[in-house]
Design a protein around this motif. Structure first.
Motif, PDB file in Angstrom:
ATOM      1  N   THR A   1       6.231   3.007  -8.940  1.00 38.81           N
ATOM      2  CA  THR A   1       5.237   3.782  -9.767  1.00 38.81           C
ATOM      3  C   THR A   1       3.860   3.665  -9.086  1.00 38.81           C
ATOM      4  OG1 THR A   1       6.673   4.902 -11.204  1.00 38.81           O
ATOM      5  CG2 THR A   1       4.908   6.110 -10.998  1.00 38.81           C
ATOM      6  N   CYS A   2       3.622   4.742  -8.121  1.00 39.83           N
ATOM      7  CA  CYS A   2       2.037   4.287  -7.994  1.00 39.83           C
ATOM      8  C   CYS A   2       0.799   4.591  -8.904  1.00 39.83           C
ATOM      9  CB  CYS A   2       1.812   5.192  -6.390  1.00 39.83           C
ATOM     10  SG  CYS A   2      -0.435   4.726  -6.012  1.00 39.83           S
ATOM     11  N   PRO A   3       0.274   3.496  -9.172  1.00 41.10           N
ATOM     12  CA  PRO A   3      -1.041   4.247 -10.048  1.00 41.10           C
ATOM     13  C   PRO A   3      -1.804   5.513  -9.829  1.00 41.10           C
ATOM     14  CG  PRO A   3      -1.514   2.122  -8.709  1.00 41.10           C
ATOM     15  CD  PRO A   3      -0.309   2.742  -8.354  1.00 41.10           C
ATOM     16  N   VAL A   4      -1.634   5.141  -8.650  1.00 39.11           N
ATOM     17  CA  VAL A   4      -2.936   6.752  -8.055  1.00 39.11           C
ATOM     18  C   VAL A   4      -2.488   7.606  -8.359  1.00 39.11           C
ATOM     19  CG1 VAL A   4      -4.718   7.793  -6.469  1.00 39.11           C
ATOM     20  CG2 VAL A   4      -4.049   5.021  -6.425  1.00 39.11           C
ATOM     21  N   HIS A   5      -1.551   8.447  -8.133  1.00 37.81           N
ATOM     22  CA  HIS A   5      -0.747   9.594  -7.961  1.00 37.81           C
ATOM     23  C   HIS A   5       0.372  10.152  -8.661  1.00 37.81           C
ATOM     24  CE1 HIS A   5      -3.899   9.935  -4.974  1.00 37.81           C
ATOM     25  NE2 HIS A   5      -4.294  11.014  -5.551  1.00 37.81           N
ATOM     26  N   GLY A   6       1.651   8.728  -8.638  1.00 36.26           N
ATOM     27  CA  GLY A   6       2.643   8.779  -9.382  1.00 36.26           C
ATOM     28  C   GLY A   6       3.706   8.689  -8.695  1.00 36.26           C
ATOM     29  N   SER A   7       3.675   8.571  -7.250  1.00 34.62           N
ATOM     30  CA  SER A   7       4.454   8.607  -6.015  1.00 34.62           C
ATOM     31  C   SER A   7       5.447   7.415  -6.560  1.00 34.62           C
ATOM     32  CB  SER A   7       4.376   8.473  -4.639  1.00 34.62           C
ATOM     33  OG  SER A   7       3.862   9.614  -4.756  1.00 34.62           O
ATOM     34  N   GLN A   8       6.732   7.709  -6.342  1.00 34.16           N
ATOM     35  CA  GLN A   8       7.901   6.756  -6.473  1.00 34.16           C
ATOM     36  C   GLN A   8       8.470   5.881  -5.357  1.00 34.16           C
ATOM     37  OE1 GLN A   8       9.893   8.279 -10.664  1.00 34.16           O
ATOM     38  NE2 GLN A   8       8.560   6.863 -11.432  1.00 34.16           N
TER      39      GLN A   8
ATOM     40  N   TRP B   1       7.533  11.902  -4.326  1.00 40.69           N
ATOM     41  CA  TRP B   1       6.108  12.371  -4.007  1.00 40.69           C
ATOM     42  C   TRP B   1       4.966  12.727  -4.774  1.00 40.69           C
ATOM     43  CZ3 TRP B   1       4.237   9.362   0.370  1.00 40.69           C
ATOM     44  CH2 TRP B   1       3.102   9.812   0.999  1.00 40.69           C
ATOM     45  N   LEU B   2       4.513  12.283  -4.682  1.00 39.52           N
ATOM     46  CA  LEU B   2       3.471  12.190  -5.952  1.00 39.52           C
ATOM     47  C   LEU B   2       4.092  12.922  -7.102  1.00 39.52           C
ATOM     48  CD1 LEU B   2       1.371  14.638  -3.573  1.00 39.52           C
ATOM     49  CD2 LEU B   2       0.951  12.715  -4.237  1.00 39.52           C
ATOM     50  N   LYS B   3       3.431  13.012  -7.938  1.00 41.08           N
ATOM     51  CA  LYS B   3       3.878  12.987  -9.453  1.00 41.08           C
ATOM     52  C   LYS B   3       4.513  14.880  -9.772  1.00 41.08           C
ATOM     53  CE  LYS B   3       0.178  10.940 -13.206  1.00 41.08           C
ATOM     54  NZ  LYS B   3      -0.527  10.991 -13.015  1.00 41.08           N
TER      55      LYS B   3
ATOM     56  N   GLN C   1       0.417  -1.021   0.196  1.00 40.49           N
ATOM     57  CA  GLN C   1      -0.129   0.156   0.009  1.00 40.49           C
ATOM     58  C   GLN C   1       1.205   1.028   0.329  1.00 40.49           C
ATOM     59  OE1 GLN C   1      -2.383  -0.334   3.150  1.00 40.49           O
ATOM     60  NE2 GLN C   1      -4.673  -1.635   1.757  1.00 40.49           N
ATOM     61  N   CYS C   2       0.526   2.590  -0.800  1.00 43.30           N
ATOM     62  CA  CYS C   2       1.601   3.688  -1.234  1.00 43.30           C
ATOM     63  C   CYS C   2       1.462   3.982   0.586  1.00 43.30           C
ATOM     64  CB  CYS C   2       0.826   3.924  -2.723  1.00 43.30           C
ATOM     65  SG  CYS C   2       1.857   5.856  -2.458  1.00 43.30           S
ATOM     66  N   PRO C   3       2.415   4.323   1.062  1.00 47.64           N
ATOM     67  CA  PRO C   3       1.963   5.513   1.948  1.00 47.64           C
ATOM     68  C   PRO C   3       1.453   6.926   2.138  1.00 47.64           C
ATOM     69  CG  PRO C   3       4.230   5.718   1.015  1.00 47.64           C
ATOM     70  CD  PRO C   3       4.002   4.803   0.739  1.00 47.64           C
ATOM     71  N   HIS C   4       1.130   7.287   0.417  1.00 49.02           N
ATOM     72  CA  HIS C   4       0.118   8.285   0.646  1.00 49.02           C
ATOM     73  C   HIS C   4      -1.319   8.013   0.809  1.00 49.02           C
ATOM     74  CE1 HIS C   4      -1.314  11.765  -2.341  1.00 49.02           C
ATOM     75  NE2 HIS C   4      -1.735  12.145  -1.147  1.00 49.02           N
ATOM     76  N   MET C   5      -2.132   7.945  -0.144  1.00 45.99           N
ATOM     77  CA  MET C   5      -3.099   7.565   0.039  1.00 45.99           C
ATOM     78  C   MET C   5      -3.683   5.522  -0.070  1.00 45.99           C
ATOM     79  SD  MET C   5      -4.834  10.858  -1.267  1.00 45.99           S
ATOM     80  CE  MET C   5      -6.504  10.039  -0.197  1.00 45.99           C
ATOM     81  N   LYS C   6      -2.827   4.486  -0.379  1.00 47.36           N
ATOM     82  CA  LYS C   6      -3.136   3.098   0.417  1.00 47.36           C
ATOM     83  C   LYS C   6      -3.048   3.039  -1.458  1.00 47.36           C
ATOM     84  CE  LYS C   6      -4.597   2.938   4.867  1.00 47.36           C
ATOM     85  NZ  LYS C   6      -5.897   2.901   5.395  1.00 47.36           N
ATOM     86  N   GLY C   7      -2.418   3.694  -2.452  1.00 45.31           N
ATOM     87  CA  GLY C   7      -2.333   3.157  -3.311  1.00 45.31           C
ATOM     88  C   GLY C   7      -2.240   0.997  -3.420  1.00 45.31           C
ATOM     89  N   ASP C   8      -2.639   0.829  -4.679  1.00 48.35           N
ATOM     90  CA  ASP C   8      -1.702  -0.302  -4.846  1.00 48.35           C
ATOM     91  C   ASP C   8      -1.002  -0.441  -5.534  1.00 48.35           C
ATOM     92  OD1 ASP C   8      -1.851  -3.538  -5.736  1.00 48.35           O
ATOM     93  OD2 ASP C   8      -4.144  -3.515  -5.771  1.00 48.35           O
TER      94      ASP C   8
END
Ligand code: FES
Length: 115
Positions: free
Chosen positions: A62-69, A80-82, A43-50
């Protein structure tokens, strides 16, 4: 006391791929790069993206939700984020958080993660 738990067989993952596995009450992102296997929280530590639904390039997911890497090797934040204002704000406020990374070993054709 920690212990190593089997989470997959080595043939379940090709190099450059990743998958979500469950073990010891944790949702784990298991990634293979070359012959090395890495395990972090899924789970992404930002908003739990898968993260298993994201993109793996080298050792960077790369997180599929907001692009954090993050580096799958140690969980550290690459970006952090896109980017843009929200990313700068996040850095300024020290909002970015790494992923928890786990020790991994391969034994007898099995991938084991330390809990
Ligand atoms: S949930 Fe992953 S970057 Fe927002």
């Amino acid at each position: 006391m920690s212990k190593f738990v089997e989470v997959a067989k080595i043939e379940e993952l090709k190099s450059g791929t990743m998958k979500k596995v469950f073990a010891e009450g944790h949702e784990i992102l298991l990634a293979r790069v070359g012959d090395k296997y890495y395990a972090t929280d899924n789970q992404c530590p930002h908003m739990k993206g898968d993260l298993s639904q994201g993109k793996l390039e080298g050792t960077i997911v790369t997180c599929p939700v907001h692009g954090s890497q993050f580096y799958v090797s140690d969980g550290q934040v690459v970006r952090w984020l896109k980017g843009g204002l929200m990313s700068k704000l996040g850095s300024a406020l020290k909002m970015s958080r790494p992923l928890r990374a786990y020790n991994v070993k391969v034994e007898g054709g099995k991938v084991l993660v330390e809990f």
